[in-house]
Design a protein around this motif. Sequence first.
Motif, mmCIF file in Angstrom:
data_model
loop_
_atom_site.group_PDB
_atom_site.id
_atom_site.type_symbol
_atom_site.label_atom_id
_atom_site.label_comp_id
_atom_site.label_asym_id
_atom_site.label_seq_id
_atom_site.Cartn_x
_atom_site.Cartn_y
_atom_site.Cartn_z
ATOM 1 N N GLN A 169 5.968 13.447 35.117
ATOM 2 C CA GLN A 169 5.938 12.553 36.268
ATOM 3 C C GLN A 169 5.891 11.093 35.844
ATOM 4 O O GLN A 169 6.464 10.227 36.508
ATOM 5 C CB GLN A 169 4.738 12.886 37.154
ATOM 6 C CG GLN A 169 4.559 11.976 38.368
ATOM 7 C CD GLN A 169 5.667 12.112 39.400
ATOM 8 O OE1 GLN A 169 6.298 13.165 39.492
ATOM 9 N NE2 GLN A 169 5.905 11.058 40.170
ATOM 10 N N THR A 179 12.563 8.114 46.882
ATOM 11 C CA THR A 179 11.243 7.768 47.405
ATOM 12 C C THR A 179 11.077 8.023 48.890
ATOM 13 O O THR A 179 9.948 7.993 49.388
ATOM 14 C CB THR A 179 10.943 6.281 47.142
ATOM 15 O OG1 THR A 179 11.919 5.477 47.826
ATOM 16 C CG2 THR A 179 10.980 5.964 45.653
ATOM 17 N N ASP A 200 8.063 16.579 46.829
ATOM 18 C CA ASP A 200 7.191 15.982 45.823
ATOM 19 C C ASP A 200 7.324 16.677 44.467
ATOM 20 O O ASP A 200 7.143 17.894 44.361
ATOM 21 C CB ASP A 200 5.737 16.052 46.303
ATOM 22 C CG ASP A 200 4.803 15.244 45.416
ATOM 23 O OD1 ASP A 200 5.219 14.190 44.916
ATOM 24 O OD2 ASP A 200 3.649 15.677 45.230
#
Length: 345
Positions: A52, A212, A232
Amino acid sequence: MRSPTEFDAVPVVDVSGLFSDDPARQAKVAEELGAAARDVGFLYVTGHNVPQHLYDGVLAAAKGFFAQPMETKMASYIGKSRNHRGYVPEGEEGFGSGPKDKKEAFDLSIDLPDDPDYLAGNPMLGPNQWPDFPGFSEAVKDYYDATFAFGRVLMRGFAMALGEPADVFDGFLVKPPSQLRLIHYPFNEEAEDRMGFGAHTDFECFTLLRSTAPGLEVMNGAGQWIDSPPLDGAYTVNIGDMLELMTNGEFVATSHRVRKVKEERYSFPLFFNLDYHAEVKPLPRFVRAGETPRPALLAGEHLYAQTIKAFAYLKERLARGEIQMPGYADEAAATFGREAKTAQG
């Protein structure tokens, strides 16, 4: 499994089994990849092993770069490059004759400053045009390298889904022009909830996307637009023209678009491609007896031709006779995105 005309959501596939030494786990993932590719053409991919913090790093780098004054960003304008690398200002890119989308971008690929193909004039290989912005090149390279490495693993999964050996495409991934785009959609108070960036398919094998905010829409076989908001931690993956060609149309290069939304949005697609000179044609197992297969293409020529059609600076070079369109048949490219042909509105 739902038919292509009925899907109303993008499936999720956990690909962690591709990193396993267990053939059964690998085969299970390949089966799920094949089902998503045939029935939808889009999927969310989890279990990819890309940290991430690399995504966080490229997001921070993009925000910093795009926040600079236009004069500073234009120092690395893509029109200064001869191998399609650099800053893309608003209005530079567009499909068709519709209004230009309100967005800016930065385009890059594998960094090959002294590559013999580049020195010989290849239009899609060579050096990146890095801006003078602290930490930008490092963060972007790290994200590119990790995402491309995962793309190699995913390509092996798709190979198995095609009924081929996992390593069948490895020899065509030496130095592919697999482009990463950093795209910024600024806050737009005047935006309406309607079509933005026009419906299209992607020109490569598949796309690995992180973004995003919502805005991406996928077309199902009934011509309906289905929302595909970011999940996510997952990549959104869609099948591109080259995988559709390899399967003679069995895998779907599904048409998609970006809806106009007011919210500021960052989007990072990596378009995973084969080597520039790789010949792509239907695999024999997908050609029925007596059937005429789709015409073959060179992966890089297809990418370059479609890029010329989309970018103003390349259209100007073409008009001045400084560049030429690749010599492949346009009718071959026109067969992609069959789902788009049923679109309504």
